[in-house]
Design an enzyme around this catalytic site. Structure first.
Site, PDB file in Angstrom:
ATOM      1  N   TYR A 142       0.828  -1.203   0.000  1.00 58.52           N
ATOM      2  CA  TYR A 142       0.000   0.000   0.000  1.00 58.52           C
ATOM      3  C   TYR A 142       0.869   1.262   0.000  1.00 58.52           C
ATOM      4  O   TYR A 142       0.478   2.287  -0.540  1.00 58.52           O
ATOM      5  CB  TYR A 142      -0.905   0.030   1.234  1.00 58.52           C
ATOM      6  CG  TYR A 142      -2.187  -0.748   1.086  1.00 58.52           C
ATOM      7  CD1 TYR A 142      -2.155  -2.116   0.864  1.00 58.52           C
ATOM      8  CD2 TYR A 142      -3.418  -0.118   1.177  1.00 58.52           C
ATOM      9  CE1 TYR A 142      -3.330  -2.837   0.738  1.00 58.52           C
ATOM     10  CE2 TYR A 142      -4.597  -0.826   1.056  1.00 58.52           C
ATOM     11  CZ  TYR A 142      -4.546  -2.186   0.835  1.00 58.52           C
ATOM     12  OH  TYR A 142      -5.714  -2.889   0.713  1.00 58.52           O
ATOM     13  N   LYS A 187       3.652 -15.504   3.330  1.00 59.20           N
ATOM     14  CA  LYS A 187       3.908 -16.259   2.100  1.00 59.20           C
ATOM     15  C   LYS A 187       5.425 -16.450   2.029  1.00 59.20           C
ATOM     16  O   LYS A 187       6.091 -16.048   1.065  1.00 59.20           O
ATOM     17  CB  LYS A 187       3.346 -15.472   0.898  1.00 59.20           C
ATOM     18  CG  LYS A 187       3.376 -16.198  -0.418  1.00 59.20           C
ATOM     19  CD  LYS A 187       2.379 -17.335  -0.529  1.00 59.20           C
ATOM     20  CE  LYS A 187       2.573 -18.090  -1.829  1.00 59.20           C
ATOM     21  NZ  LYS A 187       1.783 -19.348  -1.886  1.00 59.20           N
ATOM     22  N   ASP A 219      -2.264 -18.548   1.324  1.00 57.11           N
ATOM     23  CA  ASP A 219      -3.206 -19.298   0.485  1.00 57.11           C
ATOM     24  C   ASP A 219      -3.885 -20.389   1.314  1.00 57.11           C
ATOM     25  O   ASP A 219      -5.097 -20.603   1.240  1.00 57.11           O
ATOM     26  CB  ASP A 219      -2.523 -19.871  -0.769  1.00 57.11           C
ATOM     27  CG  ASP A 219      -1.168 -20.498  -0.500  1.00 57.11           C
ATOM     28  OD1 ASP A 219      -0.671 -20.418   0.646  1.00 57.11           O
ATOM     29  OD2 ASP A 219      -0.588 -21.089  -1.443  1.00 57.11           O
TER      30      ASP A 219
HETATM   31  C1  IPM Z   1     -10.376  -1.626   3.825  1.00 59.09           C
HETATM   32  C2  IPM Z   1     -10.631  -1.049   2.460  1.00 59.09           C
HETATM   33  C3  IPM Z   1      -9.499  -0.088   2.117  1.00 59.09           C
HETATM   34  C4  IPM Z   1      -8.203  -0.868   2.105  1.00 59.09           C
HETATM   35  C5  IPM Z   1      -9.697   0.681   0.795  1.00 59.09           C
HETATM   36  C6  IPM Z   1     -11.005   1.440   0.772  1.00 59.09           C
HETATM   37  C7  IPM Z   1      -8.546   1.580   0.494  1.00 59.09           C
HETATM   38  O1  IPM Z   1     -10.761  -2.061   1.523  1.00 59.09           O
HETATM   39  O2  IPM Z   1     -10.318  -0.841   4.803  1.00 59.09           O
HETATM   40  O3  IPM Z   1     -10.275  -2.846   3.939  1.00 59.09           O
HETATM   41  O4  IPM Z   1      -7.865  -1.477   1.094  1.00 59.09           O
HETATM   42  O5  IPM Z   1      -7.535  -0.875   3.135  1.00 59.09           O
END
Ligand code: IPM
Ligand code: MG
Length: 353
Positions: A142, A187, A219
């Site tokens: 992320y 993983k 998985d």
């Molecule tokens: C979550 C959501 C978010 C994430 C999105 C909306 C960015 O899916 O809080 O699980 O991926 O963390």
């Protein structure tokens, strides 16, 4: 207790469920003599529309000055369908997590006896399932280095030792308070980042001898969650795996509209449903407010206000038992209750309790 709450309703069904969360919060505070105040702030698509930034500086300040954030949902199809969009509502949520240092996302996955039939899984497998997924929330793909051109793109799944240590410590803390069983999901047979996770966890095991630690590839964990969810007590995993596994977890409970979460770390903690903004349902008064309301219960519990949290949980269970439910979990032939009506019923229950 004095409670200063930053309220971030966001987009789609966000404002509707937020309203119910705030109403429940106020009712509980009134009952228990807490002095609560709210400050509303923009986030997500509505913040982009208003000021061009999905997590404006002003919102950040309001969050930093609050004791807790009650967050609802962000997202809007006009951005989803435009791959060239430079700013996206989801960046607001990610910026909030990062700037508040919310590295630990606590996502409990429980079942409600009266909703077992709503799970697509067999009754005998899900009844009694009760575990917590602890998702690392400020690292991994992320936030790692990204690149994209017309022919090539990548996201980097980077983790450092301190990032892994602090989330594992958090996970051990939860496991210690529960059934003392921690499953580290990774993983490690393929990914270097996972091998570091496993190495660090193996080193930490000896500090927590009273806890049984086991390791599972992601998985396999995805399969085990469906096949034998009762195996799990606390699972800990990195950001992306945790995102995926907790949506899967909602199938155990039966509806996305039932799962709350807490995000904690360095600064103000955030309490939010795990579901998204469900834009198709916006304004229709059909969204389930329970995930948001249960997030309020988690908020109280975070401050060790356990009786307050317990009363909310009791009210939620009572509403389900009385078939006061939104359409997606209503029994056949059951009366029609919307977001507002479910919220109002729960508020009323709390007042009379
Ligand atoms: C979550 C959501 C978010 C994430 C999105 C909306 C960015 O899916 O809080 O699980 O991926 O963390
Ligand atoms: Mg998700």
């Amino acid at each position: 207790m004095d409670l200063k709450i930053a309220v971030l309703p966001g987009d789609g069904i966000g404002p509707e469920i937020s309203e119910q969360g705030v109403a429940v919060m106020s009712a509980v505070c009134e009952k228990f003599g807490h002095n609560v105040s709210y400050e509303y702030a923009l986030c997500g698509a509505s913040a982009i529309d208003a000021v061009g930034d999905p997590f404006p500086e002003k919102t950040f300040e309001i969050c930093m000055n609050a004791d807790a954030v009650l967050f609802s949902a962000v997202g809007d199809p006009k951005f989803d369908n435009d791959p060239t969009a430079k700013v996206r509502p989801e960046q607001g949520l990610l910026a909030m997590r990062k700037k508040l240092g919310l590295f630990a996302n606590i996502r409990p996955i429980e079942t409600f006896d009266c909703l077992i039939h709503k799970s697509p899984l067999k009754d005998e497998f899900v009844r009694g399932a009760d575990f917590i997924c602890i998702r690392e929330l400020t690292g991994g793909m992320y936030f790692g280095e990204k690149y994209q051109d017309n022919d090539k793109a990548y996201d980097t799944n980077a983790y450092t030792r301190p990032e892994i240590e602090r989330i594992l410590e958090e996970a051990y803390k939860y496991a210690g308070r529960r059934r003392k069983h921690l499953t580290v999901v990774d993983k490690a047979n393929v990914l270097a980042s996972s091998r570091l996770w496993r190495q660090v966890a193996k080193e930490m095991e000896s500090k927590y001898l009273e806890i049984e630690t086991d390791y599972m590839f992601v998985d396999n964990a995805a399969m085990r969650m469906i096949q034998d969810p009762k195996f799990f007590d606390v699972m800990v995993t990195e950001n992306t795996f945790g995102d995926i596994l907790t949506d899967e977890g909602s199938c155990i409970t039966g509806s996305m509209g039932l799962l709350p979460s807490a995000s904690t770390g360095e600064h103000t903690p955030v309490f939010e449903p795990i579901h998204g903004s469900w834009p198709q349902a916006k304004g229709l008064n059909i969204a389930n407010p329970l995930a948001q309301i249960l997030s309020v219960a988690m908020l109280f519990e975070y401050f060790d206000l356990t009786a307050e949290g317990k009363l909310i949980r009791e009210a939620v269970n009572a509403s389900l038992d009385a078939n006061v439910r939104t359409p997606e979990i209503q029994v056949e032939g059951g009366a029609k209750y919307g977001t507002k009506e479910v919220g109002a019923w729960i508020v009323d229950y709390i007042r009379k309790a």
